[in-house]
Write an enzyme that holds these catalytic residues in place. Structure first.
Site, PDB file in Angstrom:
ATOM      1  N   ARG A 197     -21.475  -1.898   3.403  1.00 35.40           N
ATOM      2  CA  ARG A 197     -20.720  -2.962   4.075  1.00 35.40           C
ATOM      3  C   ARG A 197     -20.678  -2.708   5.585  1.00 35.40           C
ATOM      4  O   ARG A 197     -20.764  -3.637   6.379  1.00 35.40           O
ATOM      5  CB  ARG A 197     -19.296  -3.033   3.500  1.00 35.40           C
ATOM      6  CG  ARG A 197     -18.465  -4.175   4.050  1.00 35.40           C
ATOM      7  CD  ARG A 197     -17.181  -4.382   3.254  1.00 35.40           C
ATOM      8  NE  ARG A 197     -16.135  -3.433   3.632  1.00 35.40           N
ATOM      9  CZ  ARG A 197     -14.940  -3.363   3.041  1.00 35.40           C
ATOM     10  NH1 ARG A 197     -14.645  -4.162   2.033  1.00 35.40           N
ATOM     11  NH2 ARG A 197     -14.047  -2.481   3.434  1.00 35.40           N
ATOM     12  N   ARG A 215      -9.474   7.341   4.265  1.00 34.68           N
ATOM     13  CA  ARG A 215      -8.833   6.185   3.627  1.00 34.68           C
ATOM     14  C   ARG A 215      -8.578   6.467   2.144  1.00 34.68           C
ATOM     15  O   ARG A 215      -7.550   6.082   1.603  1.00 34.68           O
ATOM     16  CB  ARG A 215      -9.708   4.941   3.813  1.00 34.68           C
ATOM     17  CG  ARG A 215      -9.538   4.348   5.213  1.00 34.68           C
ATOM     18  CD  ARG A 215     -10.752   3.602   5.681  1.00 34.68           C
ATOM     19  NE  ARG A 215     -11.014   2.389   4.950  1.00 34.68           N
ATOM     20  CZ  ARG A 215     -12.194   1.764   4.955  1.00 34.68           C
ATOM     21  NH1 ARG A 215     -13.190   2.253   5.657  1.00 34.68           N
ATOM     22  NH2 ARG A 215     -12.343   0.655   4.286  1.00 34.68           N
ATOM     23  N   ARG A 225     -17.473  -3.505  10.809  1.00 35.04           N
ATOM     24  CA  ARG A 225     -16.191  -2.784  10.734  1.00 35.04           C
ATOM     25  C   ARG A 225     -16.410  -1.307  11.019  1.00 35.04           C
ATOM     26  O   ARG A 225     -17.088  -0.625  10.265  1.00 35.04           O
ATOM     27  CB  ARG A 225     -15.567  -2.975   9.347  1.00 35.04           C
ATOM     28  CG  ARG A 225     -14.777  -4.255   9.227  1.00 35.04           C
ATOM     29  CD  ARG A 225     -14.150  -4.409   7.875  1.00 35.04           C
ATOM     30  NE  ARG A 225     -13.294  -3.288   7.488  1.00 35.04           N
ATOM     31  CZ  ARG A 225     -12.524  -3.306   6.407  1.00 35.04           C
ATOM     32  NH1 ARG A 225     -12.496  -4.372   5.625  1.00 35.04           N
ATOM     33  NH2 ARG A 225     -11.776  -2.272   6.110  1.00 35.04           N
ATOM     34  N   ARG A 232       0.814  -1.206   0.000  1.00 37.39           N
ATOM     35  CA  ARG A 232       0.000   0.000   0.000  1.00 37.39           C
ATOM     36  C   ARG A 232       0.846   1.254   0.000  1.00 37.39           C
ATOM     37  O   ARG A 232       0.288   2.361  -0.003  1.00 37.39           O
ATOM     38  CB  ARG A 232      -0.877   0.020   1.254  1.00 37.39           C
ATOM     39  CG  ARG A 232      -2.346  -0.318   1.018  1.00 37.39           C
ATOM     40  CD  ARG A 232      -2.998  -0.294   2.379  1.00 37.39           C
ATOM     41  NE  ARG A 232      -4.399  -0.073   2.362  1.00 37.39           N
ATOM     42  CZ  ARG A 232      -5.319  -1.043   2.426  1.00 37.39           C
ATOM     43  NH1 ARG A 232      -4.954  -2.295   2.408  1.00 37.39           N
ATOM     44  NH2 ARG A 232      -6.588  -0.745   2.487  1.00 37.39           N
TER      45      ARG A 232
HETATM   46  P1  ADP Z   1     -10.021  -1.609   2.718  1.00 40.39           P
HETATM   47  O1  ADP Z   1      -9.301  -2.023   1.469  1.00 40.39           O
HETATM   48  O2  ADP Z   1     -11.505  -1.651   2.569  1.00 40.39           O
HETATM   49  O3  ADP Z   1      -9.529  -0.324   3.306  1.00 40.39           O
HETATM   50  P2  ADP Z   1      -8.511  -3.490   4.350  1.00 40.39           P
HETATM   51  O4  ADP Z   1      -9.112  -4.600   5.140  1.00 40.39           O
HETATM   52  O5  ADP Z   1      -7.595  -3.865   3.244  1.00 40.39           O
HETATM   53  O6  ADP Z   1      -9.779  -2.695   3.822  1.00 40.39           O
HETATM   54  O7  ADP Z   1      -7.733  -2.482   5.314  1.00 40.39           O
HETATM   55  C1  ADP Z   1      -8.317  -1.928   6.456  1.00 40.39           C
HETATM   56  C2  ADP Z   1      -7.315  -1.006   7.171  1.00 40.39           C
HETATM   57  O8  ADP Z   1      -6.185  -1.798   7.620  1.00 40.39           O
HETATM   58  C3  ADP Z   1      -6.710   0.106   6.317  1.00 40.39           C
HETATM   59  O9  ADP Z   1      -7.511   1.263   6.278  1.00 40.39           O
HETATM   60  C4  ADP Z   1      -5.372   0.341   7.056  1.00 40.39           C
HETATM   61  O10 ADP Z   1      -5.560   1.111   8.224  1.00 40.39           O
HETATM   62  C5  ADP Z   1      -4.966  -1.058   7.499  1.00 40.39           C
HETATM   63  N1  ADP Z   1      -4.096  -1.727   6.492  1.00 40.39           N
HETATM   64  C6  ADP Z   1      -4.408  -2.832   5.759  1.00 40.39           C
HETATM   65  N2  ADP Z   1      -3.399  -3.170   4.938  1.00 40.39           N
HETATM   66  C7  ADP Z   1      -2.410  -2.259   5.158  1.00 40.39           C
HETATM   67  C8  ADP Z   1      -1.118  -2.048   4.615  1.00 40.39           C
HETATM   68  N3  ADP Z   1      -0.621  -2.853   3.641  1.00 40.39           N
HETATM   69  N4  ADP Z   1      -0.386  -1.003   5.066  1.00 40.39           N
HETATM   70  C9  ADP Z   1      -0.858  -0.187   6.019  1.00 40.39           C
HETATM   71  N5  ADP Z   1      -2.067  -0.316   6.581  1.00 40.39           N
HETATM   72  C10 ADP Z   1      -2.853  -1.330   6.151  1.00 40.39           C
END
Ligand code: ADP
Length: 191
Positions: free
Chosen positions: A128, A146, A134, A89
């Site tokens: 969702r 986000r 969530r 990310r």
């Molecule tokens: P979405 O894609 O709907 O935001 P995720 O389940 O992938 O849902 O992620 C939820 C939260 O978890 C993100 O908003 C972030 O805070 C954290 N997160 C997930 N993956 C990462 C990552 N690779 N790096 C940093 N934070 C992450």
């Protein structure tokens, strides 16, 4: 090894499509969001720390996420490959992943980006939030935060992989099965 990144903003459908891809290809799913939520639910120190960031709609620090992914992959080094969902990310995460894969004599083979406009994403996430429990899906400010994080920190990854000719965008609005078919057509050319 065949390694795929499923790319796209929050709510683009990465989780839904991952499930379908796993049923078809023998790859291991790695969702950093799921791993972080599992840590939080288990009440670990890492999970508690991560939850502060998640509930504000901010990214969890790179070193936390990278360490978690490294452990997960090392325990599964005999597998045919991975589907990365929600990781990398940030550019440092992408660089760490490229480095980690060289230790497996492997690389990222393909990055498929689900393309969905922001109004549709907000609608999907709020919906969702009604059922998923969530907290980060229930508040529009957190959702917008986000997207901001996605624009600033995650989108540059698209260029990182485009310059290696690995990135392909896929229309992410429409029937789930049609989107799945588009993803498969890209994968089947490479696998
Ligand atoms: P979405 O894609 O709907 O935001 P995720 O389940 O992938 O849902 O992620 C939820 C939260 O978890 C993100 O908003 C972030 O805070 C954290 N997160 C997930 N993956 C990462 C990552 N690779 N790096 C940093 N934070 C992450």
């Amino acid at each position: 090894m065949f390694n795929l990144i499923l790319f796209g903003p929050p709510g683009a459908g990465k989780g839904t499509q991952s499930e379908k891809l796993l049923a078809k290809y023998s790859l291991v799913h790695i969702s950093t969001g799921d791993l972080l939520r599992a840590e939080r639910n288990a009440g670990t120190e890492l999970g508690n720390k991560a939850n502060e960031f998640i509930s504000r709609g901010e990214l969890v620090p790179d070193e936390v996420v990278i360490g978690m992914v490294r452990n997960f992959m090392k325990e599964r080094s005999d597998k045919a490959g991975f589907i990365f969902d929600g990781f990398p990310r940030t550019i440092p995460q992408a660089q760490a992943l490229d480095q980690l894969l060289t230790e497996f004599n492997a690389q990222i083979n393909c990055v498929l980006g689900l393309e969905v406009d922001e109004d549709e994403l907000v609608k999907r996430l709020l919906l969702r939030g009604e059922t998923s429990g969530r907290v980060d899906d229930q508040n529009e400010d957190t959702i917008r935060n986000r997207f901001q994080e996605y624009q600033n920190k995650t989108l540059p990854i698209q260029e990182h992989y485009s310059s290696q000719n690995k990135y392909h965008g896929v229309e992410g609005v429409g029937e789930i099965d049609d989107i799945f078919a588009s993803l498969c057509s890209h994968i089947d050319k490479l696998i």
